[in-house]
Design an enzyme around this catalytic site. Structure first.
Site, PDB file in Angstrom:
ATOM      1  N   CYS A   1       5.262  12.630  -7.442  1.00 24.32           N
ATOM      2  CA  CYS A   1       4.824  13.814  -8.172  1.00 24.32           C
ATOM      3  C   CYS A   1       3.629  13.455  -9.044  1.00 24.32           C
ATOM      4  O   CYS A   1       3.667  12.468  -9.789  1.00 24.32           O
ATOM      5  CB  CYS A   1       5.973  14.357  -9.024  1.00 24.32           C
ATOM      6  SG  CYS A   1       5.457  15.805  -9.977  1.00 24.32           S
TER       7      CYS A   1
ATOM      8  N   ASN B   1      -3.954 -12.880  15.578  1.00 26.83           N
ATOM      9  CA  ASN B   1      -4.835 -11.707  15.661  1.00 26.83           C
ATOM     10  C   ASN B   1      -5.474 -11.677  17.040  1.00 26.83           C
ATOM     11  O   ASN B   1      -5.676 -12.723  17.661  1.00 26.83           O
ATOM     12  CB  ASN B   1      -5.926 -11.786  14.574  1.00 26.83           C
ATOM     13  CG  ASN B   1      -6.542 -10.427  14.275  1.00 26.83           C
ATOM     14  OD1 ASN B   1      -7.106  -9.768  15.153  1.00 26.83           O
ATOM     15  ND2 ASN B   1      -6.429 -10.000  13.028  1.00 26.83           N
TER      16      ASN B   1
ATOM     17  N   HIS C   1       0.818  -1.220   0.000  1.00 27.93           N
ATOM     18  CA  HIS C   1       0.000   0.000   0.000  1.00 27.93           C
ATOM     19  C   HIS C   1       0.851   1.270   0.000  1.00 27.93           C
ATOM     20  O   HIS C   1       0.335   2.357   0.217  1.00 27.93           O
ATOM     21  CB  HIS C   1      -0.954   0.002   1.203  1.00 27.93           C
ATOM     22  CG  HIS C   1      -2.047  -1.019   1.081  1.00 27.93           C
ATOM     23  ND1 HIS C   1      -2.853  -1.407   2.137  1.00 27.93           N
ATOM     24  CD2 HIS C   1      -2.481  -1.735   0.015  1.00 27.93           C
ATOM     25  CE1 HIS C   1      -3.720  -2.320   1.714  1.00 27.93           C
ATOM     26  NE2 HIS C   1      -3.510  -2.537   0.441  1.00 27.93           N
TER      27      HIS C   1
ATOM     28  N   CYS D   1       5.271  14.462 -12.928  1.00 29.81           N
ATOM     29  CA  CYS D   1       6.328  13.652 -13.552  1.00 29.81           C
ATOM     30  C   CYS D   1       6.414  12.239 -12.971  1.00 29.81           C
ATOM     31  O   CYS D   1       7.192  11.418 -13.449  1.00 29.81           O
ATOM     32  CB  CYS D   1       7.675  14.365 -13.462  1.00 29.81           C
ATOM     33  SG  CYS D   1       8.400  14.380 -11.806  1.00 29.81           S
TER      34      CYS D   1
ATOM     35  N   SER E   1      -7.444  -7.314   9.363  1.00 28.16           N
ATOM     36  CA  SER E   1      -8.858  -7.671   9.444  1.00 28.16           C
ATOM     37  C   SER E   1      -9.278  -8.531   8.248  1.00 28.16           C
ATOM     38  O   SER E   1     -10.363  -9.104   8.255  1.00 28.16           O
ATOM     39  CB  SER E   1      -9.718  -6.405   9.502  1.00 28.16           C
ATOM     40  OG  SER E   1      -9.453  -5.593   8.380  1.00 28.16           O
TER      41      SER E   1
HETATM   42  P1  OAD Z   1      -7.545  -3.086  10.224  1.00 27.87           P
HETATM   43  O1  OAD Z   1      -7.609  -1.916  11.146  1.00 27.87           O
HETATM   44  O2  OAD Z   1      -8.683  -3.304   9.311  1.00 27.87           O
HETATM   45  O3  OAD Z   1      -7.388  -4.416  11.074  1.00 27.87           O
HETATM   46  C1  OAD Z   1      -6.448  -4.523  12.115  1.00 27.87           C
HETATM   47  C2  OAD Z   1      -6.497  -5.939  12.634  1.00 27.87           C
HETATM   48  O4  OAD Z   1      -5.481  -6.078  13.616  1.00 27.87           O
HETATM   49  C3  OAD Z   1      -7.818  -6.334  13.297  1.00 27.87           C
HETATM   50  O5  OAD Z   1      -8.233  -7.600  12.803  1.00 27.87           O
HETATM   51  C4  OAD Z   1      -7.468  -6.410  14.798  1.00 27.87           C
HETATM   52  O6  OAD Z   1      -8.203  -7.424  15.468  1.00 27.87           O
HETATM   53  C5  OAD Z   1      -5.998  -6.776  14.733  1.00 27.87           C
HETATM   54  N1  OAD Z   1      -5.196  -6.331  15.887  1.00 27.87           N
HETATM   55  C6  OAD Z   1      -5.282  -5.171  16.594  1.00 27.87           C
HETATM   56  N2  OAD Z   1      -4.317  -5.090  17.517  1.00 27.87           N
HETATM   57  C7  OAD Z   1      -3.581  -6.232  17.412  1.00 27.87           C
HETATM   58  C8  OAD Z   1      -2.423  -6.738  18.075  1.00 27.87           C
HETATM   59  N3  OAD Z   1      -1.827  -6.067  19.053  1.00 27.87           N
HETATM   60  N4  OAD Z   1      -1.939  -7.949  17.668  1.00 27.87           N
HETATM   61  C9  OAD Z   1      -2.559  -8.651  16.690  1.00 27.87           C
HETATM   62  N5  OAD Z   1      -3.637  -8.225  16.021  1.00 27.87           N
HETATM   63  C10 OAD Z   1      -4.145  -7.025  16.363  1.00 27.87           C
HETATM   64  O7  OAD Z   1      -6.147  -2.984   9.444  1.00 27.87           O
HETATM   65  P2  OAD Z   1      -5.684  -3.717   8.099  1.00 27.87           P
HETATM   66  O8  OAD Z   1      -6.243  -5.076   7.992  1.00 27.87           O
HETATM   67  O9  OAD Z   1      -4.210  -3.552   8.035  1.00 27.87           O
HETATM   68  O10 OAD Z   1      -5.091   0.848   3.637  1.00 27.87           O
HETATM   69  O11 OAD Z   1      -6.352  -2.778   7.005  1.00 27.87           O
HETATM   70  C11 OAD Z   1      -6.088  -2.978   5.657  1.00 27.87           C
HETATM   71  C12 OAD Z   1      -5.969  -1.651   4.923  1.00 27.87           C
HETATM   72  O12 OAD Z   1      -7.146  -0.862   5.151  1.00 27.87           O
HETATM   73  C13 OAD Z   1      -4.845  -0.765   5.414  1.00 27.87           C
HETATM   74  O13 OAD Z   1      -3.606  -1.063   4.801  1.00 27.87           O
HETATM   75  C14 OAD Z   1      -5.291   0.614   5.040  1.00 27.87           C
HETATM   76  C15 OAD Z   1      -6.769   0.513   5.378  1.00 27.87           C
HETATM   77  O14 OAD Z   1      -7.599   1.349   4.666  1.00 27.87           O
HETATM   78  C16 OAD Z   1      -4.213   1.807   3.234  1.00 27.87           C
HETATM   79  O15 OAD Z   1      -3.557   2.484   4.003  1.00 27.87           O
HETATM   80  C17 OAD Z   1      -4.096   1.971   1.772  1.00 27.87           C
END
Ligand code: OAD
Length: 241
Positions: free
Chosen positions: A129, A215, A121, A132, A191
């Site tokens: 930019c 998780n 991501h 460019c 998630s």
């Molecule tokens: P989420 O915020 O959707 O999910 C975070 C996950 O981490 C959840 O399933 C929680 O249960 C788990 N969690 C929280 N604390 C934890 C810990 N200490 N140990 C283990 N697990 C834990 O985040 P992502 O799945 O990363 O996109 O989200 C995917 C994408 O959605 C991100 O990359 C972002 C967002 O929009 C961009 O930035 C482009």
């Protein structure tokens, strides 16, 4: 299977695996104090993604989008890698083939010493930019708004994949190669709701990999994985080494 048994099972699988892939999400950086996106205090609970993380939002109001990224840059700049990031950095030297695929843009895996890493991501410490297309490192906190390209003067944007934008094709190909050939896939702190990363567990499973999830809570992947370890990434990952 209780938690200790699950940890030992994954540890044994890892110790025999020549090829390992890891997919991380915001949960691994939660233990460093970086907010996640969808949890109780998640960013998307308090901010609207369509106002801040889409190409349309940036075209409409680049200043607002940059203010939000400046706020996140300031927050992340004060954080350090935790034992989960450090464990994954050590893990890469223990397997002949290894790829750490992260959805995180915070740069904490690299700060922990990971090299066999793809940031699918993008990275909050890089700018691109809009004219460019040149990508450069930028660690300014805050970045001067609106930032302009040193080469051509065009408007700079965060080098981040926003909603509605495709992943970089070579990066995705690299991920697919690792998922198709890994013996073990670890899915940590995501998630499992955002595509294409949400499809990585089923792809590796279909290719014959042993798939394990770490998780705090159950996810859509929990039904599919071989072992699900419920707990904090920063505590469990060091135990797998
Ligand atoms: P989420 O915020 O959707 O999910 C975070 C996950 O981490 C959840 O399933 C929680 O249960 C788990 N969690 C929280 N604390 C934890 C810990 N200490 N140990 C283990 N697990 C834990 O985040 P992502 O799945 O990363 O996109 O989200 C995917 C994408 O959605 C991100 O990359 C972002 C967002 O929009 C961009 O930035 C482009």
């Amino acid at each position: 299977m209780d938690r200790e048994e699950a940890i030992q099972t994954v540890k044994a699988r890892l110790s025999q695996a020549g090829a390992v892939a890891v997919l991380t999400g915001a949960g691994i950086s939660a233990d460093s104090g970086v907010p996640t996106f969808r949890g109780a205090d998640g960013l998307w609970r308090n901010f609207k993604a369509e106002d801040l993380a889409t190409p349309e939002a940036f075209a409409r109001d680049p200043r607002l989008v940059w203010e939000w990224y400046n706020w996140r840059r300031e927050l992340i700049a004060a954080k350090s890698p935790n034992p989960g990031h450090l464990a994954l950095a050590r893990m890469e030297s223990q397997h002949a083939r290894f790829l750490l695929i992260t959805q995180n843009v915070d740069g904490l895996h690299r700060a922990a010493g990971s090299h066999k890493l793809v940031e699918i991501h993008g990275n909050i410490w890089k700018v691109r930019c809009t004219a460019c297309k040149q990508v450069t490192d930028n660690h300014d906190v805050p970045i001067a708004i609106p930032p302009s390209c040193l080469s051509c003067g065009g408007l700079l944007r965060p080098h981040i994949v926003w909603f509605g934008e495709p992943l970089d094709e070579p990066t995705l190909d690299q991920c697919m190669g690792a998922l198709a050939s890994c013996k073990v896939l670890l899915i940590v702190g995501t998630s499992g709701l955002v595509y294409p990363a949400a499809s990585f567990a089923p792809i590796a499973k279909a290719a014959g990999a042993f798939v394990a999830e770490i998780n705090l809570d159950p996810t859509p992947n929990s039904q599919l994985v071989d072992v699900s370890i419920q707990g904090r990434a920063g505590e469990i990952l060091p135990e797998l080494l």
